[in-house]
Design an enzyme around this catalytic site. Structure first.
Site, PDB file in Angstrom:
ATOM      1  N   GLY A  49       0.848  -1.187   0.000  1.00  0.00           N
ATOM      2  CA  GLY A  49       0.000   0.000   0.000  1.00  0.00           C
ATOM      3  C   GLY A  49       0.878   1.230   0.000  1.00  0.00           C
ATOM      4  CD  GLN A  54       3.677   5.547   2.919  1.00  0.00           C
ATOM      5  OE1 GLN A  54       2.679   4.981   2.506  1.00  0.00           O
ATOM      6  NE2 GLN A  54       4.783   4.895   3.258  1.00  0.00           N
ATOM      7  CB  CYS A 102       6.382   1.454   6.928  1.00  0.00           C
ATOM      8  SG  CYS A 102       5.696   2.975   6.251  1.00  0.00           S
ATOM      9  CG  LEU A 103       7.139   1.013   0.720  1.00  0.00           C
ATOM     10  CD1 LEU A 103       6.288   1.392  -0.486  1.00  0.00           C
ATOM     11  CD2 LEU A 103       8.325   0.153   0.283  1.00  0.00           C
ATOM     12  CG  HIS A 144       0.696   0.151   7.530  1.00  0.00           C
ATOM     13  ND1 HIS A 144       1.780  -0.234   8.285  1.00  0.00           N
ATOM     14  CD2 HIS A 144       1.181   1.021   6.598  1.00  0.00           C
ATOM     15  CE1 HIS A 144       2.870   0.385   7.839  1.00  0.00           C
ATOM     16  NE2 HIS A 144       2.543   1.137   6.802  1.00  0.00           N
ATOM     17  CD  GLU A 145      -0.703   1.671   3.173  1.00  0.00           C
ATOM     18  OE1 GLU A 145      -0.357   2.859   2.987  1.00  0.00           O
ATOM     19  OE2 GLU A 145       0.126   0.763   3.343  1.00  0.00           O
ATOM     20  CG  HIS A 148       1.102   5.841   6.095  1.00  0.00           C
ATOM     21  ND1 HIS A 148       2.307   6.275   6.569  1.00  0.00           N
ATOM     22  CD2 HIS A 148       1.298   4.556   5.705  1.00  0.00           C
ATOM     23  CE1 HIS A 148       3.204   5.295   6.478  1.00  0.00           C
ATOM     24  NE2 HIS A 148       2.617   4.233   5.958  1.00  0.00           N
TER      25      HIS A 148
HETATM   26 NI    NI Z   1       3.594   2.431   5.540  1.00  0.00          NI
END
Ligand code: NI
Length: 190
Positions: A49, A54, A102-103, A144-145, A148
């Site tokens: 995701g 981000q 997480c990215l 999680h998304e 963000h």
């Molecule tokens: Ni993430």
């Protein structure tokens, strides 16, 4: 389309509460182009995701897709989903321990408590209503998304004693986690 740079932990944009997108704004070519870029960036980075903040745009849009993901090979597939102004409502109190990365948080994973059964309400990229119930590991990905978009990272919710680099996760935690994850998916689906 373009691959965008992904903000890393410490950049303030990741801590901003993203603002809602109006239907008119959603329909503009600029926003549609942005969504294409968000998806392309997620694919390029092998993310499950990616949230708009981000990629430095603090607006309430995120993309989710799991398709035999190499970063999380145990995750059940999720078809490409774009959520605009998402609202998540737990169906009950039941939670599980999800292992997340997480990215925007390089080389770290940790255990995070997530709701197992979740109602997801949002608009899709065309402004059509989405209203669905998701379960298990997939519910963890949605939480999680949307975190963000509220300026939260998994490290805020994780038990710090469970933090691991990706290689140490593989070495010491992966087998036990995947066994529990499989049992959860078998019980509640994805
Ligand atoms: Ni993430």
């Amino acid at each position: 389309m373009a691959i965008r740079k992904i903000a890393q932990i410490g950049h303030p944009v990741l801590r901003q509460v993203a603002r809602a997108v109006t239907p008119d704004e959603l329909a503009t070519p600029a926003t549609q182009q942005f969504i294409d870029d968000l998806i392309e960036t997620m694919h390029d980075a092998d993310g499950a995701g990616l949230a708009a903040n981000q990629v430095y745009a603090p607006i309430r849009i995120c993309a989710i897709e799991v398709r035999d993901n190499p970063r999380y090979p145990y995750k059940p597939n999720i078809p490409l989903t774009v959520l605009v102004n998402p609202v998540l409502t737990p169906i009950d109190d039941e939670q599980f321990e999800n292992n997340e990365g997480c990215l925007s948080v390089p080389n770290l994973r940790g255990m995070v408590k997530r709701y197992i059964h979740l109602r997801v309400q949002a608009l899709d990229r065309h402004g059509e209503a989405i209203d669905r119930v998701v379960h298990g590991l997939s519910a963890g990905t949605y939480q999680h998304e949307v975190d963000h978009l509220d300026g939260k990272l998994f490290v805020d919710r994780a038990d710090p004693s469970t933090f691991a680099t990706w290689s140490e996760f593989d070495r010491h935690q992966r087998t036990a986690f995947v066994e529990r994850a499989r049992a959860l998916v078998a019980r509640v689906g994805s």
